[in-house]
Design a protein around this motif. Sequence first.
Motif, PDB file in Angstrom:
ATOM      1  N   ILE A 243      66.177 -21.801  -9.094  1.00  0.00           N
ATOM      2  CA  ILE A 243      66.251 -20.466  -8.511  1.00  0.00           C
ATOM      3  C   ILE A 243      64.959 -19.674  -8.722  1.00  0.00           C
ATOM      4  CG2 ILE A 243      67.274 -19.241 -10.463  1.00  0.00           C
ATOM      5  CD1 ILE A 243      69.256 -18.045  -8.348  1.00  0.00           C
ATOM      6  N   ASP A 244      64.211 -19.986  -9.795  1.00  0.00           N
ATOM      7  CA  ASP A 244      62.944 -19.299 -10.047  1.00  0.00           C
ATOM      8  C   ASP A 244      62.038 -20.165 -10.915  1.00  0.00           C
ATOM      9  OD1 ASP A 244      63.785 -18.969 -12.748  1.00  0.00           O
ATOM     10  OD2 ASP A 244      64.651 -17.014 -12.317  1.00  0.00           O
TER      11      ASP A 244
ATOM     12  N   GLU B  92      74.804 -23.023  -9.050  1.00  0.00           N
ATOM     13  CA  GLU B  92      75.647 -22.028  -8.386  1.00  0.00           C
ATOM     14  C   GLU B  92      75.120 -21.831  -6.980  1.00  0.00           C
ATOM     15  OE1 GLU B  92      76.897 -18.466 -10.575  1.00  0.00           O
ATOM     16  OE2 GLU B  92      75.840 -19.338 -12.291  1.00  0.00           O
TER      17      GLU B  92
ATOM     18  N   TYR C 136      76.728 -18.040 -18.959  1.00  0.00           N
ATOM     19  CA  TYR C 136      76.340 -18.486 -17.628  1.00  0.00           C
ATOM     20  C   TYR C 136      77.487 -18.450 -16.625  1.00  0.00           C
ATOM     21  CZ  TYR C 136      72.241 -20.307 -20.121  1.00  0.00           C
ATOM     22  OH  TYR C 136      71.120 -20.452 -20.893  1.00  0.00           O
TER      23      TYR C 136
ATOM     24  N   ILE D 114      63.221 -21.209 -14.529  1.00  0.00           N
ATOM     25  CA  ILE D 114      64.112 -22.381 -14.565  1.00  0.00           C
ATOM     26  C   ILE D 114      63.294 -23.650 -14.324  1.00  0.00           C
ATOM     27  CG2 ILE D 114      66.084 -23.515 -13.463  1.00  0.00           C
ATOM     28  CD1 ILE D 114      66.834 -21.051 -15.135  1.00  0.00           C
TER      29      ILE D 114
ATOM     30  N   THR E  95      70.633 -22.623 -11.582  1.00  0.00           N
ATOM     31  CA  THR E  95      70.491 -21.279 -12.148  1.00  0.00           C
ATOM     32  C   THR E  95      70.222 -21.259 -13.645  1.00  0.00           C
ATOM     33  OG1 THR E  95      72.879 -21.090 -12.426  1.00  0.00           O
ATOM     34  CG2 THR E  95      71.943 -20.231 -10.373  1.00  0.00           C
ATOM     35  N   ASN E  96      70.653 -22.287 -14.357  1.00  0.00           N
ATOM     36  CA  ASN E  96      70.452 -22.329 -15.810  1.00  0.00           C
ATOM     37  C   ASN E  96      70.307 -23.772 -16.270  1.00  0.00           C
ATOM     38  OD1 ASN E  96      70.773 -19.466 -16.800  1.00  0.00           O
ATOM     39  ND2 ASN E  96      72.626 -19.703 -15.585  1.00  0.00           N
TER      40      ASN E  96
ATOM     41  N   LYS F  72      79.745 -24.442  -7.382  1.00  0.00           N
ATOM     42  CA  LYS F  72      79.496 -24.155  -8.796  1.00  0.00           C
ATOM     43  C   LYS F  72      79.890 -25.374  -9.630  1.00  0.00           C
ATOM     44  CE  LYS F  72      80.494 -20.416 -12.024  1.00  0.00           C
ATOM     45  NZ  LYS F  72      81.227 -19.174 -12.212  1.00  0.00           N
TER      46      LYS F  72
ATOM     47  N   LYS G 206      72.017 -23.762  -5.922  1.00  0.00           N
ATOM     48  CA  LYS G 206      70.777 -23.511  -6.661  1.00  0.00           C
ATOM     49  C   LYS G 206      70.980 -23.775  -8.144  1.00  0.00           C
ATOM     50  CE  LYS G 206      68.012 -22.107  -3.452  1.00  0.00           C
ATOM     51  NZ  LYS G 206      66.823 -22.865  -3.131  1.00  0.00           N
TER      52      LYS G 206
END
Length: 172
Positions: free
Chosen positions: A120-121, A140, A166, A124, A145-146, A65, A143
């Motif tokens: 992650i998707d 995180e 987050y 993003i 994530t934000n 992280k 990956k």
Amino acid sequence: MDKKIPTKNYIILAVIVVLTILAVFYARSWYNTTKEYNANNSTMLSVISEINKDEINNYTLENPKFILYASSGQNGTIKSFEKDFKKYMVDNNLANNMIYINTDSLDFEAFSKQLKDYAIDDNIKNRIDINENVSLFIFENGKLTNVIINAERLSIKQIDVLLKKYGMIEND
């Protein structure tokens, strides 16, 4: 009755004058070097480590992280933001969970593609935009994530809310 001043006093005075002039030139040179260094590098480097794009993969494996802080070291318009954000980072103990990448020598398109591989998707992936402004990429478990793009346009309070949202900072 004239008082004669010894020659050694004149020599001592000359040495003091020369040393003073040399000290002034040295101080000026040091000041100019420091000023140039600060103009060409991010102020964040005094509290966080720098990484290059080739080391990101290893860093994600070793650190589950973290925040990747990306900005130009030569962009003078973000210096005041960086000064305020640096204080915020220190106050919230974020320095251990953050690394810096200088975007000055990066190929923005290639680096964006590299970061998109960690996303992650698709949401993003679509938000990734590398430029000379400040971007924060939150990782995180390996990956992405934000993403916070153009963070210098936000207030420190807004960034605080986002980082708490987050999960990078504990809520009080």
